[in-house]
Design a protein around this motif. Sequence first.
Motif, short mmCIF file in Angstrom:
data_model
loop_
_atom_site.label_atom_id
_atom_site.label_comp_id
_atom_site.label_asym_id
_atom_site.label_seq_id
_atom_site.Cartn_x
_atom_site.Cartn_y
_atom_site.Cartn_z
N SER A 52 0.90 -1.39 0.01
CA SER A 52 -0.08 0.06 -0.04
C SER A 52 0.87 1.37 -0.13
O SER A 52 0.24 2.33 -0.32
N CYS A 53 2.02 0.94 0.44
CA CYS A 53 3.08 2.47 0.45
C CYS A 53 4.53 1.89 0.29
O CYS A 53 4.58 0.85 0.35
N THR A 238 -5.33 1.21 8.83
CA THR A 238 -6.43 2.11 9.12
C THR A 238 -6.04 3.43 9.51
O THR A 238 -6.66 4.25 9.03
N VAL A 239 -5.01 3.61 10.37
CA VAL A 239 -4.37 5.03 10.63
C VAL A 239 -3.96 5.56 9.22
O VAL A 239 -4.13 6.62 9.05
N ARG A 240 -3.25 4.97 8.37
CA ARG A 240 -2.71 5.52 7.26
C ARG A 240 -3.87 6.12 6.57
O ARG A 240 -3.82 7.04 5.87
N LEU A 241 -5.05 5.14 6.38
CA LEU A 241 -6.07 5.45 5.43
C LEU A 241 -6.80 6.70 6.05
O LEU A 241 -7.03 7.72 5.18
N GLU A 399 4.87 9.29 8.45
CA GLU A 399 5.61 9.10 7.39
C GLU A 399 4.72 9.23 6.15
O GLU A 399 5.17 9.65 4.94
N MET A 400 3.43 8.95 6.27
CA MET A 400 2.30 8.93 5.17
C MET A 400 2.27 10.33 4.76
O MET A 400 2.17 10.91 3.69
N ILE A 408 -5.33 10.76 -1.09
CA ILE A 408 -6.25 9.85 -0.22
C ILE A 408 -6.46 8.70 -0.86
O ILE A 408 -6.28 8.58 -1.99
N GLY A 409 -6.63 7.76 0.30
CA GLY A 409 -6.46 6.24 -0.16
C GLY A 409 -7.85 6.13 -0.71
O GLY A 409 -9.02 6.36 -0.04
N ARG A 410 -8.26 5.54 -1.68
CA ARG A 410 -9.43 5.28 -2.31
C ARG A 410 -9.70 3.90 -3.34
O ARG A 410 -9.45 4.14 -4.42
#
Length: 430
Positions: A52-53, A238-241, A399-400, A408-410
């Motif tokens: 994811s990253c 979840t925190v990153r999103l 970091e994100m 934005i994560g989508r």
Amino acid sequence: MSLPTSTLTVNGRAVEMPTKAGTIGPSVIDISKLYAQTGQFTYDPGFTSTASCESKITYIDGDEGVLLYRGYPIEQLAEHGDFLETCYLLLYGELPTAAQKADFDYRVTRHTMVHDQMNRFFQGFRRDAHPMAVMVASVGALSAFYHDSTDITDEKQRMIASMRMIAKMPTLAAMAYKYTIGQPFIYPKNDLDYTSNFLRMCFAVPCEEYQANPVLSRALDRIFILHADHEQNASTSTVRLAGSSGANPFACIAAGIACLWGPAHGGANEAALKMLAEIGTPERVSEYVAKAKDKNDPFRLMGFGHRVYKNYDPRARIMQKTTHEVLSELGIKDDPLLDVAMELEQIALKDEYFIEKKLYPNIDFYSGITLKAMGFPTSMFTVLFALARTVGWISQWAEMIEDPSQKIGRPRQLYTGAPKRDYVTMAQRG
Ligand code: SDX
């Protein structure tokens, strides 16, 4: 050095995709242009094959059972350092000098109090509220108190929010525990180290002096190190999103706590201890191993298996050693739960089902026995996991935010619902 590209043929058309390599571990195929080039998405429920990253914080080699925080092996950090040193390392990327460590400890210590209005906030809960419900609510509520550290575009505000989160989690966790047992809240003391301060806030009462057992304090501090971060697990993702939408850090951490609560994730330590208690004796272990292997039985061995580790979780080894240390310090000669756990591990590790599926004990398998022996109720086990993981969540969140490529994560979906159809009036529905 240019890396080989990957070619995917979609509807007869070849699409080239670049490869990105990390410093260690698997490289990735960059599919970010795939939809634009082919009109198709990839499909990977549970993200079993999806990165994811890009991250520099934690590395796991699941086949070898390796865990590195900023390149340092977990075994060495747990052996030589303390939890706040690990916090510094995860946040800043390097081990602190003596002066940096002293300054960091000083700054964290002086943020351990919470706004006194929080005492009233707690009064709204029933005494039998699960402490994790209290933690989700109270951590989210911090954003109502600290307006000077919610502007995520301001680096200074991000760091003060990070310090506040690391510092206040033990205070809120202890308050959540005290509230459920009807004892008064104990304020932090600045002359105590981080973990001794937490033990005192949990177990001291105003009627007498309390001195944390240094062996137990060191053991719990090491347990916090083991839980501090773990790459892109469900709660960190979840925190990153949540953070990718620009939500404030307190709200993002509250989202992470909510996700961690699940029994497949951080709630497994509470579930594992309940499972060991239900099994009750080593003689009944085989019956439960059979249940775990039965496809028609939803029962799973809690504390066993892992999405990434297909070898022994390195944290579980350290956890097991710490369990024996704590039980011996407390003079507990034979803990029936430990007997069941050791028998269960013995049987499972020799069983073809577990060998074939590469299911080993994970960090949650032994932690419950240790925490119970220290005096924590099972309902507090995941709270302690959240306390320790806060520094990982906050480091990954920062970091994100600082990643120039972040947006934005989508995610998209494979739609299998009804195709377009016209509205049917009530009269026509029959
Ligand atoms: C944590 O991601 C992280 O890093 C998490 C964590 C962290 O630090 O953040 O490490 C913390 O969450 C540790 C895991 C705690 N959870 C548990 O102990 C709960 C019990 N474990 C399982 O529910 C499971 O192993 C998971 C959720 C941990 C991993 O599940 P996966 O990767 O999705 O694997 P799966 O469910 O697809 O299982 C693969 C196979 C299945 O059999 P088949 O369908 O292929 O026949 O193994 C079986 C499962 O049925 N299996 C188990 C099992 N775990 C998996 N069978 C019995 N008992 C188990 N515990």
